[in-house]
Design a protein around this motif. Structure first.
Motif: not given
Length: 393
Positions: A130-133, A168-173, A191-197, A199-205
């Motif tokens: 996670i880089t932004e959140g 969140l973990d399962r969707t990011v995985a 989204g912080a809840d693992g969806s498209r809705c 609060q957004p989180l930004t990640l680097l993969v």
């Protein structure tokens, strides 16, 4: 940070504490891509680079500070019109850099060390951070590996996690595994809840995959130079020729392997292991080798197929390929005569021209001189961040 995994893995095995600064996004012209990293240990030793020199000093101090206070931080560096020699990028771009301490008490240390071990051992793996959140989540990490067996949900198996919404973990995985499958490193907004809705989180993969393959067919003097260029560009290089007197390790010390076999037969035997990053270079310019080889090569989902020979050889070879059923669409994939027009004469110059064409094909470059041109210097630049799940920049 996986680009310096070998050294960082050694540091981790030695029990060292260190901080890693990783480029997580770029804007405009910038010297390094997302994933580039600089690390500093508790003794002040530094390895890697995030900018080619522009902001290394400031990032070094951020790493030292992170080791002291134990917190992750994202810092933006950019060009200053007032003082181009101030801390910033004189090339005109900006870099967003995530600085993460890897101390004994760091929450993400275990997963980061696992990621470094996988990358150092050549095992395909993707690290998502996670880089932004929310500040308490920045720097948190999750690791997926290739070959993970789905557990009936989105993400399959993974190590680590973010400590937020269980989805969140399962969707990011799942998203990280999709990026790993194509060998991509870049950003992800979710989204912080693992969806498209939400609060957004930004990640680097960051994806770490085995080196892309370069197979050079024809144990000729040009092949020896091309093997060295291929290794320099980061490829796993194989030289293949049906003639055992020429296909020897002594003649091709830079190659990872030298194979004695008919080219088309060898290519057929490894076809299932090739991918969209594979480079095939046919230097034999002998019809009895070239035609059956190219008939197969032009139908494989590889990145590049090039063949050496004069323009006359090229026309005659194309005619023979048409006779065996190669279509015009398949022929259009063939880079022949191989290489860019550099006026090359020697094997070394010719290998350079082939390597340049391979890079241009991968990066979308034109091959023209940058002097006086109005084309981008970095063709695949940008922020490296996706708009939403599955939309890769």
């Amino acid at each position: 940070m996986l680009d310096i995994a070998d050294e960082l893995h050694r540091w981790a095995q030695q029990g060292r504490e260190f901080a890693v600064a990783t480029v997580v996004a770029t804007h405009g012209s910038s010297p390094r891509e997302p994933g580039a990293a600089l690390a500093v240990d508790s003794e002040g030793t530094a390895i890697g680079s995030v900018s080619g020199g522009c902001v290394e000093g400031a990032v070094y101090e951020l790493c030292r500070q992170a080791l002291t206070d134990g917190g992750s931080v994202v810092e933006r560096f950019g060009y200053s019109d007032e003082d181009a020699f101030a801390v910033g990028l004189t090339c005109g771009g900006t870099l967003d850099i995530l600085v993460t301490p890897v101390r004994g008490d760091s929450p993400a240390r275990a997963v980061l060390v696992s990621a470094l071990a996988a990358a150092a051992q050549g095992t395909a793996a993707a690290l998502a951070r996670i880089t932004e959140g929310p500040v308490e989540l920045v720097g948190r990490a999750l690791l997926v590996r290739s070959g993970g067996h789905p557990d009936g949900h989105l993400g399959g198996s993974y190590e680590g996690g973010f400590g937020g919404h269980p989805e969140l973990d399962r969707t990011v995985a799942a998203e990280a595994r999709a990026m790993l499958d194509s060998g991509r490193t870049g950003g992800l907004v979710i989204g912080a809840d693992g969806s498209r809705c939400g609060q957004p989180l930004t990640l680097l993969v960051e994806s770490s995959v085995p080196a892309p393959r370069m197979i050079v067919f024809g144990a000729v003097d040009f092949a020896s130079s091309l093997a060295r260029v291929g290794k320099f560009l980061g490829h796993h290089v194989t030289v293949c020729d049906a003639r055992p007197v020429f296909a020897t390790e002594a003649r091709f010390p830079a190659a990872d392997e030298v194979v004695v076999d008919w080219p088309h037969r060898y290519l057929e035997s490894v076809a299932a292991d090739l991918d969209g990053r594979t480079v095939l270079c046919v230097l034999t310019h002998d019809a009895k080798f070239d035609v059956p080889l190219l008939e197969l090569a032009l139908r494989l989902p590889v990145a590049y197929v090039g063949a050496m020979g004069s323009r006359r050889t090229h026309l005659e070879r194309n005619a023979r390929l048409r006779e065996v059923g190669v279509t015009e669409i398949e022929l259009a994939r063939l880079r022949s005569p191989i290489g860019l027009d550099l006026g090359a004469r020697t094997p070394e110059e010719t290998a350079l021209s082939i390597g340049a064409e391979i890079v241009a094909a991968r990066r979308g470059g034109t091959g023209v001189s940058l002097t006086g041109a109005h084309t981008p210097i970095h063709h695949d630049g940008g922020s490296g961040v996706v708009g939403r799940i599955g939309e890769v920049a």
